[in-house]
Design a protein around this motif. Structure first.
Motif, short mmCIF file in Angstrom:
data_model
loop_
_atom_site.label_atom_id
_atom_site.label_comp_id
_atom_site.label_asym_id
_atom_site.label_seq_id
_atom_site.Cartn_x
_atom_site.Cartn_y
_atom_site.Cartn_z
N UNK A 37 0.83 -1.20 0.00
CA UNK A 37 0.00 0.00 0.00
C UNK A 37 0.86 1.26 0.00
N UNK A 38 0.36 2.28 -0.67
CA UNK A 38 0.93 3.62 -0.55
C UNK A 38 -0.21 4.55 -0.13
N UNK A 39 0.06 5.83 -0.12
CA UNK A 39 -0.97 6.75 0.36
C UNK A 39 -2.17 6.81 -0.60
N UNK A 40 -1.96 6.54 -1.86
CA UNK A 40 -3.10 6.47 -2.79
C UNK A 40 -4.04 5.34 -2.38
N UNK A 69 4.22 13.79 8.20
CA UNK A 69 3.08 13.20 7.50
C UNK A 69 2.01 14.25 7.25
N UNK A 70 1.70 15.04 8.27
CA UNK A 70 0.68 16.09 8.14
C UNK A 70 1.05 17.07 7.03
N UNK A 71 2.34 17.42 6.93
CA UNK A 71 2.76 18.41 5.95
C UNK A 71 2.50 17.95 4.52
N UNK A 72 2.45 16.64 4.30
CA UNK A 72 2.27 16.11 2.95
C UNK A 72 0.80 15.93 2.56
N UNK A 73 -0.12 16.10 3.51
CA UNK A 73 -1.53 16.06 3.14
C UNK A 73 -1.86 17.27 2.28
N UNK A 83 -1.26 10.87 -7.88
CA UNK A 83 -1.07 10.09 -9.10
C UNK A 83 -0.29 10.88 -10.15
N UNK A 84 -0.47 12.20 -10.16
CA UNK A 84 0.21 13.06 -11.13
C UNK A 84 1.60 13.47 -10.66
N UNK A 85 1.97 13.10 -9.45
CA UNK A 85 3.29 13.41 -8.93
C UNK A 85 3.42 14.76 -8.26
N UNK A 86 2.30 15.48 -8.09
CA UNK A 86 2.37 16.79 -7.44
C UNK A 86 2.49 16.67 -5.92
N UNK A 87 1.99 15.56 -5.37
CA UNK A 87 2.10 15.31 -3.94
C UNK A 87 2.67 13.92 -3.73
N UNK A 88 3.37 13.72 -2.62
CA UNK A 88 3.98 12.42 -2.33
C UNK A 88 2.92 11.38 -2.00
N UNK A 140 4.90 7.06 4.68
CA UNK A 140 5.70 7.68 5.72
C UNK A 140 6.86 8.45 5.09
N UNK A 141 6.62 9.66 4.59
CA UNK A 141 7.69 10.44 3.96
C UNK A 141 8.84 10.71 4.94
N UNK A 142 10.02 10.83 4.40
CA UNK A 142 11.21 11.02 5.25
C UNK A 142 11.40 12.47 5.66
#
Length: 336
Positions: free
Chosen positions: A117-120, A267-271, A311-316, A320-322
């Motif tokens: 699983x990923x965030x998508x 994690x919050x910053x990437x939402x 999906x378009x690569x604009x967001x991670x 669990x982003x580093x």
């Protein structure tokens, strides 16, 4: 009760197979002749206390089966069952598949139970959950006891199964009597219902929307409760005070009153900006103002946008982003 006999509505004998679940209300067994059907048998203590009430509610649920029986994702009561003395003891339903969301909303266990699983994928799970809950709300059925253990997600399809549905609040269309949800958790319950016995609470659409927001936050934030903060009491106390430590004007992460130390702020910053806003509206402004709680339609819209941005690569799409997200366009500036 393994390998014992129970009886269906026509008083035909049916043999139980293995026990596959257990809870405060009762135990769940596979049906030996058809493992796709399971039987819930209420505990003797519950039957002695509330047999008539429990049966009456299950009977009302069975009568609203028309659409629900077609959904493989709602484990709804379908057939009453009895013991050898012709005493009502529970009901039969379809078997659910999947892994409890408590395994997904966990800093380590998601790697074991949802390895691909990923965030998508998490967003797909939440979108499917919202669609199913919306179908229940349209029938004036409210879940009440919304928690990570009452939903199962399939790791390969990202579909969600709803279990323990006999606790849901339902209404008898003929008499207008409401059968309440007798269970719940204070840390998942909106403030307007605190101080009441769960079996006395009349749940509403706004009740479920608040509890759903907490659950979805936990799924996106590796299990962290939205009202966890540094030195600010427990989540129940913070919920009652509306102390949601995210959004502009909050304390810096790791400091008194702020987000707990760890990966949470990253994690919050990437939402997405809009997902954050709905959480802030619902869990901060919406604590005492029910009109601020985001609707299922609003959540669906922002989650769909969030999915396509990943999906378009604009967001991670990393679970669990580093590193924290630094916005390129200023819209998603790093704020507490």
């Amino acid at each position: 009760m393994n390998n014992l006999i129970i009886y269906d509505e026509q008083r035909q004998p049916r043999r139980l197979g293995e026990q596959i679940g257990s809870g405060g209300q009762g135990d769940v067994y596979a049906l030996a002749e058809n493992p796709n059907i399971v039987v819930k048998i209420f505990n003797q203590e519950k039957l002695q206390e509330r047999r008539h009430e429990l049966r009456e509610k299950v009977f009302v649920q069975i009568r609203v089966l028309e659409d629900l029986i077609k959904s493989p994702y709602v484990t709804w009561p379908q057939i009453e069952i009895f013991d050898s003395n012709d005493q009502w003891i529970g009901y039969a339903m379809k078997k659910a598949g999947g892994i409890p969301l408590s395994k997904l909303a966990h800093t380590m266990l998601y790697l074991k139970y949802f390895p691909n699983i990923d965030r998508k994928g998490i967003v797909q799970i939440l979108l499917h959950l919202l669609d199913t809950v919306e179908s229940l709300h349209k029938k004036e059925i409210y879940l009440g006891d919304i928690n990570l253990g009452n939903f199962l997600a399939d790791p390969s399809t990202f579909k969600v199964y709803l279990i323990d549905t006999d606790s849901y609040q339902v209404k008898n269309a003929r008499t207008s009597q409401i059968y309440t949800c007798p269970v719940g958790r204070p840390e998942m319950t909106p403030v307007e219902h605190h101080g009441e016995a769960f079996d006395k609470i009349i749940r509403t659409l706004e009740s479920d929307l608040f509890s759903l927001a907490i659950l979805m936050f936990q799924c996106l934030m590796l299990g962290l409760h939205p009202y966890s903060q540094v030195g600010g009491g427990n989540p129940v106390e913070n919920l009652r005070g509306g102390n949601f430590p995210y959004g502009r004007g909050g304390f810096p992460p790791g400091e008194e009153g702020g987000i707990p130390p760890g990966p949470w702020f990253i994690v919050w910053s990437h939402l997405s900006f809009k997902v954050k806003n709905l959480f802030i509206n619902t869990l901060k402004q919406g604590v005492n103002d029910k009109s601020k709680r985001a609707s299922i339609e609003e959540w669906r819209g922002v989650f769909q946008e969030y999915y396509f941005a990943m999906q378009s690569g604009f967001l991670s799409s990393e679970v669990r982003p580093a590193e924290r997200k630094i916005s390129r366009d200023g819209e998603d500036r790093i704020v507490w």
